[in-house]
Design an enzyme around this catalytic site. Structure first.
Site, PDB file in Angstrom:
ATOM      1  N   MET A  16      30.139  -0.745  -8.756  1.00 12.73           N
ATOM      2  CA  MET A  16      30.493  -0.966 -10.163  1.00 12.73           C
ATOM      3  C   MET A  16      30.954  -2.410 -10.370  1.00 12.73           C
ATOM      4  SD  MET A  16      31.913   2.560 -11.693  1.00 12.73           S
ATOM      5  CE  MET A  16      33.613   2.409 -11.209  1.00 12.73           C
ATOM      6  N   GLY A  17      30.618  -3.291  -9.411  1.00 12.66           N
ATOM      7  CA  GLY A  17      30.971  -4.695  -9.547  1.00 12.66           C
ATOM      8  C   GLY A  17      32.424  -4.964  -9.199  1.00 12.66           C
ATOM      9  N   HIS A  23      33.129  -4.448  -0.365  1.00 12.85           N
ATOM     10  CA  HIS A  23      31.707  -4.386  -0.741  1.00 12.85           C
ATOM     11  C   HIS A  23      30.879  -5.293   0.185  1.00 12.85           C
ATOM     12  CE1 HIS A  23      33.604  -3.372  -4.742  1.00 12.85           C
ATOM     13  NE2 HIS A  23      32.758  -2.384  -4.606  1.00 12.85           N
TER      14      HIS A  23
END
Ligand code: PAF
Length: 273
Positions: A16-17, A23
């Protein structure tokens, strides 16, 4: 995807950024295994309940793009909500029993939204494998369950929780913490360690393990515990004694920010942290 027909291995990291080092670890793993790495960035409205943080969820596309480039991502897929859910979209994946407990008990419908978008993204990207972090342990269990149940031909690759130097599990939502609460937040990882230490000493009574974790949380002002559980890592069923490898799962609020963390607890053996 034409790349698939060309025989190239496609690795996928859905996000989701507001990307961070956690990440980056997922993307590095995808890069290591795949010929072509796809990262999606989509703040999925279907997994936010009314009143949750959809509108203020951090959006930092330019920074995210730079991190993706640095991690060797080949395709950054950042669709708009209308592209993912065009007018008339009317189908959703309904998660089963696993979604009604723990996080699902506090966030009804959340996992239906997660599974719907993950299934949809799998259909668009057609990856050979997808990498998910163990930070969202229940989400990972549900995605694995969906892949098995729906016979999806994607391998799910789990990656361990990535932590800050003081032990706090990395999360895009850590950005919501005030300076004081950020300093208090490692209480969750200390609580995991307290349960793990008890297990290491040979304690198998789950109530004693959770009491040790709760004691550690109680020692930090401002921490409001939602749950501390030791569960079977696959079914997430409660355990009475530590008779197998298990998972400690914690959710707590700090200044209104909900944090989750989890870690392994093994019966009778030493384990890395
Ligand atoms: O873990 C996340 O970031 C999201 O839940 C996911 C898997 C990208 C689905 O929106």
């Amino acid at each position: 995807m034409a790349e698939r027909a060309r025989g190239r291995t496609i690795g996928f990291v859905p996000t989701m950024g507001a990307l961070h080092a956690g990440h980056a670890a997922l993307l590095d793993e995808a890069r290591r295994r795949a010929d072509l790495v796809v990262c999606s960035i989509f703040v999925n409205p279907k997994q936010f309940a009314p009143g949750e943080d959809l509108s203020r969820y951090p959006r930092r596309l330019e920074d995210d793009r730079a991190l993706c480039e640095a991690c060797g991502v080949d395709v950054l897929f950042a669709p708009g909500a209308d592209e993912v859910y065009p007018p008339g979209f009317d189908t959703q994946v309904r998660a089963g029993r696993l979604a009604s407990i723990l996080e699902g008990a506090s966030r009804p419908g959340h996992f239906d939204g997660v599974l719907t978008v993950v299934a949809l993204l799998f259909a668009v990207v057609q990856p050979h494998f997808a990498v998910f972090g163990e930070k969202d342990f229940q989400q990972l269990a549900l995605v694995k369950r969906m892949v098995r149940d729906l016979r999806l031909t994607v391998e799910i690759v789990p990656m361990p929780v990535i932590r800050d130097v003081d032990g706090l599990a990395l999360s895009s939502r850590n950005a919501y913490l005030s300076k004081d609460d950020r300093a208090r937040a490692p209480a969750l990882s200390r609580a995991l360690m307290a349960a793990q230490d008890e297990a290491q000493r040979g304690v198998t009574d789950i109530a004693r393990l959770t009491a040790a974790a709760r004691g550690m949380l109680a020692a930090t002002a401002g921490v409001v515990v939602d749950y501390v559980e030791v569960r079977d890592p696959r079914t997430l069923e409660p355990l009475a004694t530590l008779d197998r490898d298990a998972r400690v799962l914690i959710a707590a609020r700090l200044g209104g920010v909900r944090l989750i963390d989890n870690g392994p607890v093994f019966a009778g053996v030493r384990y890395p942290r």
